[in-house]
Design an enzyme around this catalytic site. Structure first.
Site, PDB file in Angstrom:
ATOM      1  N   SER A  54       0.870  -0.994  -0.107  1.00 40.13           N
ATOM      2  CA  SER A  54       0.028   0.082   0.038  1.00 40.13           C
ATOM      3  C   SER A  54       0.951   1.179  -0.059  1.00 40.13           C
ATOM      4  O   SER A  54       1.972   1.349   0.514  1.00 40.13           O
ATOM      5  CB  SER A  54      -0.840  -0.017   1.235  1.00 40.13           C
ATOM      6  OG  SER A  54      -2.082   1.023   1.361  1.00 40.13           O
ATOM      7  N   PRO A  55       0.379   2.360  -0.632  1.00 43.40           N
ATOM      8  CA  PRO A  55       1.135   3.541  -0.562  1.00 43.40           C
ATOM      9  C   PRO A  55       1.074   4.162   0.833  1.00 43.40           C
ATOM     10  O   PRO A  55       0.046   4.311   1.429  1.00 43.40           O
ATOM     11  CB  PRO A  55       0.354   4.763  -1.736  1.00 43.40           C
ATOM     12  CG  PRO A  55      -0.952   3.926  -1.644  1.00 43.40           C
ATOM     13  CD  PRO A  55      -0.697   2.524  -1.540  1.00 43.40           C
ATOM     14  N   GLN A  61       2.291   6.910  -7.409  1.00 45.30           N
ATOM     15  CA  GLN A  61       1.106   7.681  -7.052  1.00 45.30           C
ATOM     16  C   GLN A  61       1.184   9.141  -7.016  1.00 45.30           C
ATOM     17  O   GLN A  61       2.136   9.551  -6.288  1.00 45.30           O
ATOM     18  CB  GLN A  61       0.562   7.167  -5.750  1.00 45.30           C
ATOM     19  CG  GLN A  61      -0.781   7.733  -5.289  1.00 45.30           C
ATOM     20  CD  GLN A  61      -1.187   7.268  -3.868  1.00 45.30           C
ATOM     21  OE1 GLN A  61      -0.604   7.801  -2.920  1.00 45.30           O
ATOM     22  NE2 GLN A  61      -2.248   6.421  -3.506  1.00 45.30           N
ATOM     23  N   TYR A 120      -7.405  15.291   0.122  1.00 43.60           N
ATOM     24  CA  TYR A 120      -6.738  16.065  -0.630  1.00 43.60           C
ATOM     25  C   TYR A 120      -7.181  16.845  -1.520  1.00 43.60           C
ATOM     26  O   TYR A 120      -8.504  16.932  -1.842  1.00 43.60           O
ATOM     27  CB  TYR A 120      -5.484  15.201  -1.227  1.00 43.60           C
ATOM     28  CG  TYR A 120      -4.462  14.457  -0.049  1.00 43.60           C
ATOM     29  CD1 TYR A 120      -4.143  15.266   1.126  1.00 43.60           C
ATOM     30  CD2 TYR A 120      -4.564  13.234   0.065  1.00 43.60           C
ATOM     31  CE1 TYR A 120      -3.558  14.766   2.184  1.00 43.60           C
ATOM     32  CE2 TYR A 120      -3.745  12.785   1.088  1.00 43.60           C
ATOM     33  CZ  TYR A 120      -3.387  13.287   2.228  1.00 43.60           C
ATOM     34  OH  TYR A 120      -2.719  12.722   3.125  1.00 43.60           O
ATOM     35  N   ARG A 168      -7.428   6.460  -6.971  1.00 40.35           N
ATOM     36  CA  ARG A 168      -7.760   6.256  -5.590  1.00 40.35           C
ATOM     37  C   ARG A 168      -9.051   6.952  -5.095  1.00 40.35           C
ATOM     38  O   ARG A 168      -8.944   8.400  -5.292  1.00 40.35           O
ATOM     39  CB  ARG A 168      -6.733   6.437  -4.438  1.00 40.35           C
ATOM     40  CG  ARG A 168      -7.154   6.513  -2.860  1.00 40.35           C
ATOM     41  CD  ARG A 168      -5.857   6.180  -2.060  1.00 40.35           C
ATOM     42  NE  ARG A 168      -5.472   4.723  -1.700  1.00 40.35           N
ATOM     43  CZ  ARG A 168      -4.987   4.486  -0.712  1.00 40.35           C
ATOM     44  NH1 ARG A 168      -4.523   5.236   0.165  1.00 40.35           N
ATOM     45  NH2 ARG A 168      -4.522   2.956  -0.587  1.00 40.35           N
ATOM     46  N   GLY A 192      -0.718  -2.414   3.938  1.00 37.82           N
ATOM     47  CA  GLY A 192      -0.054  -1.210   4.598  1.00 37.82           C
ATOM     48  C   GLY A 192       0.736  -1.671   5.761  1.00 37.82           C
ATOM     49  O   GLY A 192       2.082  -2.076   5.523  1.00 37.82           O
ATOM     50  N   ARG A 193       0.332  -1.385   6.982  1.00 37.82           N
ATOM     51  CA  ARG A 193       1.142  -1.637   8.312  1.00 37.82           C
ATOM     52  C   ARG A 193       1.969  -3.139   8.356  1.00 37.82           C
ATOM     53  O   ARG A 193       3.027  -3.300   8.885  1.00 37.82           O
ATOM     54  CB  ARG A 193       0.390  -1.370   9.304  1.00 37.82           C
ATOM     55  CG  ARG A 193      -0.113   0.066   9.254  1.00 37.82           C
ATOM     56  CD  ARG A 193      -0.838   0.564  10.564  1.00 37.82           C
ATOM     57  NE  ARG A 193      -1.164   1.784  10.308  1.00 37.82           N
ATOM     58  CZ  ARG A 193      -2.241   2.408  11.267  1.00 37.82           C
ATOM     59  NH1 ARG A 193      -2.657   1.723  12.355  1.00 37.82           N
ATOM     60  NH2 ARG A 193      -2.558   3.590  11.386  1.00 37.82           N
TER      61      ARG A 193
END
Length: 774
Positions: free
Chosen positions: A412-413, A490, A574, A622, A715-716
């Site tokens: 994941s980004p 991305q 964003y 996304r 991700g994590r």
């Protein structure tokens, strides 16, 4: 002590029984508004785990319940003329009337009087009691009298259901799915005693109205359902008993007690019947409340605190699983194009508590039959043949335009906040290349900015000059040379969430040194946190033109750097997301108002990037599929947005959620955002990527197998273990031809150790399974 139990349902009776049994010197009384032989509904369901608990708590009532129940180990899914059976579940059905009679008798034996036909409208009538237990059900008077203290939230599920019975015998818990021209209907059925079975019919409100159930009385509804389910009922009639059409009430209370009053069972929290948990949950909470009261005799606040501490999390977990299950039934039509065994897989795994590995432990034959169908369909659709090797769904390839990903695992980004002047350095080189060598099919960069003033923080990476491009190219070249992974750039603009501190500092707050901050822009002049963050300038046409040009040059640089794929970040509040959400877009021009206008600028940016990005290379977007705030984007709007990007040649929708507004109220939990990817995937047919609290390979396999998404971003777990995917491949004994040659000895050992560990764990899990009570 003197204890009054208001409500004579199974939870209240079991609490009274256990507490009086332990303390025969206490005065415990039950007040029930109905007569002794009144009951509504038909059967109740218990799992093996709950029956184990009953056995240890009160063997006498357990023995009588065991003598009265019908036991089954299988779940059957009947769908489109086929029957799929999954074993290893362990449930018992018991007549609600029989259960109440058993508990009535046990209460009498231990000295608990039950006052039938006694309505408690005024709590003052119970002033003599030290503790008052509100076990008076969904429509609890005590809860409503003191709702300012308990602070309940009540929401009605849109689906309609009615609870009936039948004389048809059943040898397993059976779901009958009926497809009608007006929508699907599901019958949740199980036998609860000889010659009697429960039939709960459920359908969407449109289907319910189209069949005329909104105009039929109880008997007429039964007759109509008998005609619809004539084959399934096999000549047996339906039985009614207050079988009214209802919408399931989802109840949760912020507090479970006030003063000397404590809530129990449905009075404090309900869980949808599709996971068979209502009576089970009430009786398990009765056990905990009894334990707490016995542990703190005379100290009512301490007892209630202990009860809350013991049961709050289990209740919320059960309720969350029930909510997810309920949501699937609300949209069951979205799965009705599936082949039978995939549909059965979805039904079994709908509530997230059952995953690929768990299902293999329950019934390996069921999973094997699913694989027969799944890999055959996959071969028919893609030409990729895994019918013999069966590497599990997460280790199948996925084609996006001219790019073939080796597997469905995505890094994941994740923002690193370690760049200097936007240039990725040695930290980024190690971070990205190690995870590429770790076996993921696709590695995403963190959100990379097309200009200096597009950054979130001073530590964000950029793609606006040659030095940045060269640094990224070094990373991309290594990934291509030394791993089997693809890598995606991305690109995103921070908008009103820009000019803030690093992620491990005071996140989302302006940079501490005032002179280091830069002007920020957004769709509308609304600060992220009023009084804390600067108010952004509303973008005008010239500003939008300049930003679109920045994205185009960044895309061109990404191509020169060698990236395989490009993603446009339109999520998390964003800049581009601020156009999409009505919470942050208050414009009155052509870029505001209806969703078609709000997506105009993000779509213009995407189209301009697509024009310079090669046709053979994929692009994704996304999106935040929920703002987790009232008035935010709706599911229908997200579907409209996704389809618009697909029409502009987007290949994948990367489905995330939230972070649009500071006062969001997400509902967290494992795989908590997968529901959004599943909705987009099944409503549009577009490829999606799921993200959010996905931590195990078993979850990834389940998501792919159940068509909840086509890729899964982790991700994590990848932060803690760059070799997450390779460890998973070893666990499932998947041949891994992409291992770096220097590491192949490690592969052999990893596979050998994983096989031993898997065998040990499976043996432990089988030994730890609850007793079977048949």
């Amino acid at each position: 002590m003197k204890i009054a139990v208001v409500g004579g349902g199974p939870g209240g009776l079991y609490f009274a029984l256990l507490t009086r049994k332990a303390r025969p010197d206490w005065d415990i009384q039950v007040f029930e508004q109905n007569r002794a032989d009144d009951t509504f509904g038909f059967g109740v369901v218990f799992s093996d785990e709950t029956l184990d608990e009953f056995l240890t708590r009160d063997p006498e009532s357990y023995a009588r319940i065991r003598g009265a129940f019908a036991y089954w180990d299988d779940i059957i899914i009947r769908y489109k003329g086929e029957e799929m059976r999954c074993g290893g579940n362990g449930f018992a059905g018991c007549s609600r009337m029989a259960l109440l009679r058993i508990l009535h008798a046990r209460c009498a034996e231990v000295g608990v009087p039950i006052h039938f036909e006694t309505v408690i409208d005024d709590p003052a009538a119970l002033a003599e009691f030290d503790i008052v237990v509100g076990a008076d059900g969904v429509n609890s008077r005590l809860r409503e009298i003191f709702r300012d203290d308990f602070r309940p939230t009540v929401s009605l599920n849109p689906n309609k259901f009615t609870w009936m019975g039948s004389t048809r015998p059943l040898d397993a818990f059976t779901y009958f799915f009926k497809e009608t021209p007006d929508g699907p209907i599901c019958a949740h059925t199980y036998q609860y005693e000889a010659g009697r079975s429960t039939w709960i019919f459920e359908m969407g409100p449109g289907t319910w109205a189209a069949h005329g159930f909104d105009r039929l009385d109880e008997a007429e509804s039964a007759a109509a359902l008998e005609a619809l389910f004539a084959e399934e009922l096999a000549g047996h009639p339906l039985i009614i008993n207050r079988s009214l059409w209802r919408s399931f009430p989802r109840i949760a209370c912020e507090r479970w007690s006030r003063g000397n009053i404590v809530l129990l069972g449905d009075a404090k929290a309900t869980a949808h019947y599709s996971i068979g948990s209502g009576t089970k949950l009430a009786m398990e909470c009765a056990i905990a409340l009894s334990d707490a009261v016995l542990a703190y005799p005379g100290d009512v606040p301490a007892a209630f605190a202990a009860y809350d501490a013991a049961r709050r999390t289990p209740v919320e977990v059960t309720q969350h699983n029930a909510d997810v299950s309920m949501a699937w039934f609300n949209h069951m039509e979205r799965s009705f194009d599936m082949k039978p065994r995939q549909f059965a897989m979805v039904v079994m795994c709908r509530a997230k508590s059952i995953t690929w590995d768990n299902l293999r432990l329950r019934d390996e034959a069921f999973l094997s039959r699913f694989e027969d169908e799944w890999y055959e369909r996959y071969f028919e659709e893609t030409g990729l043949d895994y019918r013999r090797t069966r590497p599990t769904p997460m280790f199948t390839a996925l084609r996006l335009r001219g790019l073939t990903l080796a597997n469905r695992v995505v890094v994941s980004p994740m923002a690193q906040y370690r760049a200097r002047d936007g240039v990725p350095g040695d930290w980024h080189f190690v971070h990205y290349t190690s995870r590429a060598m770790g076996g993921a099919g696709l590695v995403f960069t963190e959100m990379t900015c097309p200009s200096a003033d597009a950054r979130i923080t001073l530590g964000c990476t950029g793609m606006w000059n040659d030095e940045q491009q060269a640094a990224w190219a070094r990373i991309v070249d290594f990934v291509h040379a030394e791993s089997g992974a693809a890598i995606c750039l991305q690109l995103g603009h921070a908008g009103r969430k820009g000019s803030t501190q690093l992620g491990w500092e005071r996140i989302d707050e302006p940079i501490a040194a005032p002179e280091a901050n830069w002007p920020i822009v957004s769709a509308s002049p609304i600060a992220y946190v009023d009084g804390l963050n600067a108010t952004p300038a509303e973008l005008d046409q010239a500003g939008m033109d300049a930003i679109r040009a920045d994205f185009v040059q960044a895309a061109e640089r990404g191509l020169r750097a060698g990236f395989d794929m490009l993603e446009l970040h339109c999520a998390h509040g964003y800049l581009l997301a601020s156009f999409l959400s009505p919470l942050t877009n208050h414009r009155t021009d052509d870029y505001g108002g209806p969703v078609e206008n709000r997506l105009r600028f993000p779509l213009e940016v995407f189209a301009a990037m697509r024009a310079v990005w090669p046709g053979g290379r994929p692009m994704s977007v996304r999106l935040s599929a929920s703002d987790w705030s009232e008035g935010g984007v709706t599911e229908d709007e997200v579907v409209t947005i996704a389809r618009a990007f697909a029409a502009a040649d987007c290949d994948l929708i990367d489905v995330s959620s939230g972070q649009t507004v500071a006062d969001q109220a997400p509902v967290y939990g494992r795989m908590f955002q997968v529901q959004f990817a599943e909705a987009v995937r099944n409503r549009t047919g577009l490829a999606t990527m799921a993200v959010g609290a996905i931590t195990e390979p078993a979850q990834i396999n389940t998501i792919i197998a159940c068509r909840r998404a086509d890729l899964v971003a982790v991700g994590r777990p990848h932060l803690a273990d760059p070799y997450f995917a390779r460890r998973a491949a070893a666990w499932y004994a998947v041949p891994d031809r992409a291992w770096p040659k220097s590491y192949i000895p490690g592969l052999v050992q990893a596979q050998r150790e994983a096989a031993r560990e898997r065998e040990k764990l499976t043996d432990l899990q089988r030994k730890a399974k609850p007793s079977r009570h048949s």
